[in-house]
Scaffold this active site. Structure first.
Site, mmCIF file in Angstrom:
data_model
loop_
_atom_site.group_PDB
_atom_site.id
_atom_site.type_symbol
_atom_site.label_atom_id
_atom_site.label_comp_id
_atom_site.label_asym_id
_atom_site.label_seq_id
_atom_site.Cartn_x
_atom_site.Cartn_y
_atom_site.Cartn_z
ATOM 1 N N LYS A 188 5.748 22.687 -2.060
ATOM 2 C CA LYS A 188 4.509 23.101 -2.691
ATOM 3 C C LYS A 188 3.511 22.995 -1.591
ATOM 4 C CE LYS A 188 0.675 22.422 -5.380
ATOM 5 N NZ LYS A 188 -0.439 22.157 -4.961
ATOM 6 N N GLY A 245 0.051 11.783 -0.779
ATOM 7 C CA GLY A 245 -1.566 12.066 -1.190
ATOM 8 C C GLY A 245 -2.150 10.997 -1.981
ATOM 9 N N SER A 246 -2.641 11.191 -3.161
ATOM 10 C CA SER A 246 -3.465 10.122 -3.826
ATOM 11 C C SER A 246 -2.707 9.250 -4.751
ATOM 12 C CB SER A 246 -4.681 10.817 -4.915
ATOM 13 O OG SER A 246 -4.013 11.525 -5.900
ATOM 14 N N GLY A 249 -2.188 11.106 -8.263
ATOM 15 C CA GLY A 249 -1.240 12.223 -8.216
ATOM 16 C C GLY A 249 0.020 11.733 -8.039
ATOM 17 N N GLY A 250 0.171 10.928 -7.229
ATOM 18 C CA GLY A 250 1.618 10.504 -6.834
ATOM 19 C C GLY A 250 2.141 9.741 -8.080
ATOM 20 N N GLU A 269 3.988 8.467 -0.952
ATOM 21 C CA GLU A 269 3.331 7.630 -0.081
ATOM 22 C C GLU A 269 1.981 7.822 -0.442
ATOM 23 O OE1 GLU A 269 2.603 8.653 4.041
ATOM 24 O OE2 GLU A 269 1.161 7.495 2.923
ATOM 25 N N CYS A 306 -3.409 7.808 6.617
ATOM 26 C CA CYS A 306 -2.648 6.731 5.743
ATOM 27 C C CYS A 306 -2.651 5.502 6.413
ATOM 28 C CB CYS A 306 -1.383 7.083 5.308
ATOM 29 S SG CYS A 306 -0.520 8.183 6.579
ATOM 30 N N GLU A 396 -8.521 1.853 -0.869
ATOM 31 C CA GLU A 396 -8.763 2.796 0.352
ATOM 32 C C GLU A 396 -10.065 3.485 0.211
ATOM 33 O OE1 GLU A 396 -5.692 5.442 0.760
ATOM 34 O OE2 GLU A 396 -6.275 6.190 2.767
HETATM 35 P P1 NAP Z 1 -3.821 14.700 -3.889
HETATM 36 O O1 NAP Z 1 -4.919 15.231 -4.863
HETATM 37 O O2 NAP Z 1 -2.936 13.734 -4.641
HETATM 38 O O3 NAP Z 1 -2.779 16.013 -3.983
HETATM 39 C C1 NAP Z 1 -1.650 16.269 -3.225
HETATM 40 C C2 NAP Z 1 -0.865 17.134 -3.726
HETATM 41 O O4 NAP Z 1 -0.265 17.007 -5.121
HETATM 42 C C3 NAP Z 1 -1.400 18.592 -3.900
HETATM 43 O O5 NAP Z 1 -0.590 19.697 -3.715
HETATM 44 C C4 NAP Z 1 -1.991 18.781 -5.426
HETATM 45 O O6 NAP Z 1 -1.935 19.777 -5.837
HETATM 46 C C5 NAP Z 1 -0.552 17.960 -5.807
HETATM 47 N N1 NAP Z 1 -0.890 17.180 -7.125
HETATM 48 C C6 NAP Z 1 -1.938 16.039 -7.230
HETATM 49 N N2 NAP Z 1 -1.923 15.470 -8.481
HETATM 50 C C7 NAP Z 1 -1.001 16.291 -9.123
HETATM 51 C C8 NAP Z 1 -0.392 16.269 -10.558
HETATM 52 N N3 NAP Z 1 -1.248 15.328 -11.415
HETATM 53 N N4 NAP Z 1 0.180 17.257 -11.199
HETATM 54 C C9 NAP Z 1 0.680 18.287 -10.146
HETATM 55 N N5 NAP Z 1 0.509 18.339 -8.869
HETATM 56 C C10 NAP Z 1 -0.476 17.463 -8.360
HETATM 57 O O7 NAP Z 1 -3.996 14.474 -2.335
HETATM 58 P P2 NAP Z 1 -5.182 15.364 -1.580
HETATM 59 O O8 NAP Z 1 -5.577 16.369 -2.117
HETATM 60 O O9 NAP Z 1 -4.239 15.185 -0.280
HETATM 61 O O10 NAP Z 1 -6.157 14.254 -1.198
HETATM 62 C C11 NAP Z 1 -6.903 13.679 -2.278
HETATM 63 C C12 NAP Z 1 -6.912 12.060 -2.268
HETATM 64 O O11 NAP Z 1 -5.600 11.596 -1.844
HETATM 65 C C13 NAP Z 1 -7.776 11.737 -0.623
HETATM 66 O O12 NAP Z 1 -9.153 11.396 -1.037
HETATM 67 C C14 NAP Z 1 -6.951 10.396 -0.472
HETATM 68 O O13 NAP Z 1 -7.577 9.045 -1.320
HETATM 69 C C15 NAP Z 1 -5.779 10.504 -0.852
HETATM 70 N N6 NAP Z 1 -4.804 10.448 0.169
HETATM 71 C C16 NAP Z 1 -4.143 9.526 0.822
HETATM 72 C C17 NAP Z 1 -3.331 9.954 2.135
HETATM 73 C C18 NAP Z 1 -2.492 8.723 2.540
HETATM 74 O O14 NAP Z 1 -1.708 8.933 3.507
HETATM 75 N N7 NAP Z 1 -2.727 7.591 1.822
HETATM 76 C C19 NAP Z 1 -3.198 11.216 2.399
HETATM 77 C C20 NAP Z 1 -3.667 12.253 1.723
HETATM 78 C C21 NAP Z 1 -4.554 11.978 0.886
HETATM 79 P P3 NAP Z 1 -3.456 20.499 -5.866
HETATM 80 O O15 NAP Z 1 -3.954 20.536 -4.430
HETATM 81 O O16 NAP Z 1 -2.943 22.037 -6.558
HETATM 82 O O17 NAP Z 1 -4.292 19.783 -7.132
#
Ligand code: NAP
Length: 529
Positions: A188, A245-246, A249-250, A269, A306, A396
């Site tokens: 994805k 990611g977040s 979301g995770g 993660e 991360c 974080e």
């Molecule tokens: P994200 O919002 O969690 O999204 C990651 C992926 O998962 C995207 O492709 C997103 O799709 C998908 N997704 C997220 N929630 C979903 C749900 N409920 N249902 C279906 N698909 C879902 O992460 P991000 O955009 O990379 O960054 C946002 C925040 O995540 C950052 O501000 C940070 O706090 C955290 N982050 C942490 C790390 C780490 O390594 N610890 C790395 C990256 C990000 P869409 O884009 O289409 O929504």
């Protein structure tokens, strides 16, 4: 020789380029706020179904490729990635605001990861063969012949991350380890870098075709909102999911997969502040060096990593002032830089406000933002007491902020260490006279983290057999595994035992003569037998 990819914006489903069925998007240049060409297709449940059916069709053939054949495929992906590195870095730089030179080296390192997984496959270690030979005369009961090998799980869905658009994205360690295990992959794509995702998708697709593998070994889909992600996690043919990611979301995807009629593992993660504990003798001897060194590492990738060492903890005493001054001086040197997306920039602003609302004070700031999407480097300071009282301070803030924690003594340091949730890494800075305190701190950290760093920094990270990029919740959803390093493959294999089989019906790795010369455990003894 590098050949330019003509970005079409299509979904890459097996060998087909598939046009939009659910609207389109354009990539955003976060530095200028301008949209970039071309339009990228969004798909929906029908495209997810098509990709997963192809993946499932490919599974039997791909998971049974010879070890040498699969390793050669992974090496070919590495070669093609290296050949595409200039073009990939240039496009990824436009879409993320990260420097092209850094992204080029990310591409080269990622190619190296594919080659290391190829070595793991070639050596057959991933099969982890165990043979317990028959003991017909054993008392009180005879033992039948038992032979175990690890086999691939099935189609894997990979959610690429936003912050490392190559090494944690389409061609990242999740994809590399799943392919190494023998699992077809459906990625994805992250909408923050659709062009970079397409270039990487085409790299794998060409390698699949040139290796004569079934087209369903790899697909790349993209969609609007949560629907496509949910359709991927719900699809009955998926056997495992990985996500970076977040936490929100995770966990949403993790919970969704547990509600399936046949729950599947979701390896997430998510979040970590990677605390650094500076013990008193090290602080007195090297306070300034540690403060400056930590801030330099924390600014890597505009703090969007991360493994960013986000929280620096030290006992107020000799060296503390030097540590703070050096950290503040380094922060002041840091230029405001473009963050990955407007959403991540806004989350950073909210996070730093939360830090101040929690009782932290600003002790240093980098240069002022020039453009709307710039993240300003910030150093905050707070007492150990406040950190203990305010859980939000232990969470974080994704971006270029560091929190310095002033502690009253080593007892408070241990108390604070116990208050952290699960982490990807924790660091101890200690000199000879700190030995007793370090010995008390280590078991506290071991319970809470996947990696403990001594007198160094959590960044950069090695990708090797001994790497752990994992840890207790919420660093990950399953602390038994790593998402980086050769061990990442373990997430995508499961054991199968063949009991009482005639030799000629056994899979080759299990046969008595060990025709593949694999390293095996035979009646408990390791060796190539
Ligand atoms: P994200 O919002 O969690 O999204 C990651 C992926 O998962 C995207 O492709 C997103 O799709 C998908 N997704 C997220 N929630 C979903 C749900 N409920 N249902 C279906 N698909 C879902 O992460 P991000 O955009 O990379 O960054 C946002 C925040 O995540 C950052 O501000 C940070 O706090 C955290 N982050 C942490 C790390 C780490 O390594 N610890 C790395 C990256 C990000 P869409 O884009 O289409 O929504």
């Amino acid at each position: 020789m590098s050949t330019r990819t003509n970005l079409t914006g299509e979904l890459l489903i097996g060998a087909a380029g598939v046009a939009a069925t659910a609207g389109t998007m354009k990539a955003l240049d976060p530095a200028t706020g301008e949209f970039l060409e071309p339009e990228f297709a969004f798909g929906g449940a029908a495209e997810v179904d098509r990709a997963l059916r192809l993946a499932d069709d490919a599974f039997d053939a791909y998971s049974h490729t010879s070890l040498a054949g699969r390793a050669a495929f992974l090496d070919l992906v590495a070669d093609k990635l290296e050949a595409a590195k200039d073009e990939l870095a240039a496009r990824a730089a436009l879409e993320t605001g990260l420097p092209a030179a850094q992204l080029e080296s990310e591409a080269v390192r990622t190619a190296g990861v594919f080659r290391r997984f190829a070595d793991v496959v070639r050596a057959g270690r991933l099969l982890q063969v165990s043979v317990d030979t028959a003991q017909p005369d054993r008392l009180p009961a005879a033992r039948m012949d038992h032979r175990l090998q690890k086999v691939a799980l099935g189609p894997v869905v990979v959610f690429g991350a936003s912050n490392f658009p190559i090494s944690y994205s389409v061609l990242g360690g999740d994809t590399a380890s799943a392919l190494a295990a023998g699992c077809p992959v459906v990625v994805k794509a992250h909408n923050a870098h659709p062009g970079a995702s397409e270039i990487q998708g085409r790299v794998i697709r060409q390698a699949v075709a040139e290796s004569g593998l079934p087209e369903g070994v790899f697909s790349l889909v993209r969609g609007a909102g949560n629907e496509i992600g949910e359709a991927l996690v719900d699809h009955p043919l998926v056997r495992a999911v990985t996500f970076t990611g977040s936490e929100a979301g995770g966990m949403a995807l993790y919970r969704r997969a547990q509600r399936r009629p046949d729950p599947v593992p979701v390896f997430t993660e998510m979040t970590s502040v990677n605390p650094t504990f500076v013990l008193p003798a090290a602080l007195a001897a090297r306070g300034a060096e540690i403060g400056a060194g930590l801030v330099q590492r924390a600014m890597y990738n505009v703090g969007q990593a991360c493994l960013k060492p986000a929280v620096l903890l030290a006992v107020d005493g000799p060296g503390f002032g030097e540590l703070r001054d050096a950290a503040a001086a380094e922060i002041r040197r840091a230029a405001a830089r473009t963050m990955l997306t407007p959403g991540i920039h806004d989350a950073y602003t909210r996070g730093t406000r939360r830090t101040e609302d929690g009782g932290a004070t600003l002790v240093g700031a980098g240069t002022d933002p020039v453009r709307a999407g710039d993240g300003q480097a910030l150093l905050f300071e707070v007492t150990g007491e406040r950190l203990l009282a305010e859980p939000a301070l232990r969470e974080e803030t994704f971006g270029p902020a560091v929190l310095l924690v002033r502690l009253t003594g080593v007892e408070q340091l241990f108390e604070v260490a116990r208050a952290f949730r699960g982490q990807l890494s924790a660091t101890v800075q200690a000199d000879g006279a700190d030995r007793d305190a370090a010995e008390r701190l280590l078991p506290i950290l071991e319970r809470r983290t996947g990696r403990i760093v001594f007198n160094a920094f959590s960044i950069p990270q090695e990708v090797s057999h001994a790497t752990t990029h994992g840890g207790p919740f919420p660093a990950t959803s399953d602390s038994r595994f790593t998402s980086v390093g050769m061990g990442a493959i373990e997430r995508f294999v499961r054991p199968v035992t063949y009991q009482n089989f005639p030799d000629d019906l056994l899979p080759e790795p299990l046969r008595e003569a060990n025709p593949l010369h694999l390293w095996r455990l035979v009646d408990g003894e390791p060796g190539r037998h």
